[in-house]
Design an enzyme around this catalytic site. Structure first.
Site, mmCIF file in Angstrom:
data_model
loop_
_atom_site.group_PDB
_atom_site.id
_atom_site.type_symbol
_atom_site.label_atom_id
_atom_site.label_comp_id
_atom_site.label_asym_id
_atom_site.label_seq_id
_atom_site.Cartn_x
_atom_site.Cartn_y
_atom_site.Cartn_z
ATOM 1 C CG PHE A 197 0.813 8.698 -1.918
ATOM 2 C CD1 PHE A 197 0.031 8.737 -1.308
ATOM 3 C CD2 PHE A 197 1.906 9.622 -2.052
ATOM 4 C CE1 PHE A 197 -0.451 9.999 -0.897
ATOM 5 C CE2 PHE A 197 1.451 10.831 -1.850
ATOM 6 C CZ PHE A 197 0.251 11.022 -0.970
ATOM 7 C CB ILE A 229 -1.012 -0.003 1.327
ATOM 8 C CG1 ILE A 229 -1.743 1.064 1.082
ATOM 9 C CG2 ILE A 229 -0.217 -0.076 2.420
ATOM 10 C CD1 ILE A 229 -2.990 1.054 2.117
ATOM 11 C CB CYS A 230 1.070 4.019 0.732
ATOM 12 S SG CYS A 230 1.525 5.838 0.872
ATOM 13 C CB ALA A 231 5.502 4.631 -0.600
#
Length: 186
Positions: free
Chosen positions: A124, A102-104
C-alpha cells in the site's frame, strides 16, 4: 498431503485481507492456521473481533510451508514489534519457504531485511514510511514475486493475491476450480 499456511493476526490487522486469504486457501484444501499473541479475541482494523486458532508461542515454523502477513496499519506495526513473529519470519527466510505480505505488511519484511537492496516488492503506497531507510525497490504493481517472497498492494487485490498463492501451493487446476466457485468478475 495438504500444504500448511500460517497467518498471524495482531490487533489492527486488515480483516478483508486476512479473511480472504484464509477463506480462499481453505477452499483449495490448504490447511490454514491463524495465530495471535494470546487466546483473547483480536480487534481488527474495522472494529470486528476474531479468534485465532493458536497462539504465536504454540507455532512450530517447521510444520508450515508458508506464512502470509495481512496488512492494516496498526496490525503491521504490531507484527513489526513482535519478537516471536520476527523469529518465525527469519526461520522461514533461512529455509527459503514461501513468505507473503499484503498492503502495509511488506514493511515487516523490509524492516527485517527479508526484502532488502533492490529486491522488488509492492505494498500500500502510504505504508512505505513504516520501514523508512530500509531496502527494497517499490514497484506499485498489484502482485510482485521475487525468489520466495510474494507481496500484494492492498485490500482490493486480496482475492487476486489469495488465488495467486493458492495456485503456487496447489496448482492451476485447484486454483481455477476455487476461482469459478467464487463468482468473481472476469
Amino acid at each position: 498431503m495438504a500444504k500448511r499456511v500460517l497467518i498471524p493476526l495482531c490487533p489492527g490487522f486488515e480483516e478483508m485481507e486476512a479473511i480472504i486469504l484464509i477463506d480462499v486457501l481453505r477452499r483449495g484444501n490448504v490447511e490454514v492456521i491463524s495465530a495471535g499473541k494470546s487466546k483473547d479475541p483480536i480487534l481488527a482494523a474495522r472494529k470486528t473481533f476474531h479468534l485465532a486458532d493458536k497462539t504465536f508461542s504454540e507455532i512450530n515454523s517447521s510444520e508450515f510451508d508458508a506464512i502470509l502477513l495481512p496488512g492494516g496499519l496498526e496490525g503491521t506495526k504490531q507484527l513489526m514489534a513482535d519478537p516471536e513473529i520476527s523469529s518465525i519470519l527469519k526461520s522461514f527466510q533461512q529455509q527459503s519457504k514461501m513468505i507473503g505480505a499484503i498492503c502495509a505488511a511488506p514493511s515487516v519484511l523490509r524492516n527485517l531485511e527479508i526484502i532488502s537492496g533492490n529486491d522488488p516488492y509492492t505494498a500500500f503506497p502510504s505504508s512505505n514510511d513504516l520501514a523508512k531507510g530500509k531496502g527494497g525497490k517499490y514497484t506499485g504493481e498489484r502482485i510482485v514475486s521475487h525468489n520466495n517472497i510474494h507481496t500484494s498492494i492492498g485490500p482490493g487485490s486480496a482475492f487476486e493475491f489469495a488465488l495467486y498463492i493458492l495456485e503456487m501451493l496447489e496448482g492451476k487446476e485447484v486454483m481455477e476450480k476455487v476461482k469459478v466457485s467464487l463468482q468473481l468478475p472476469s
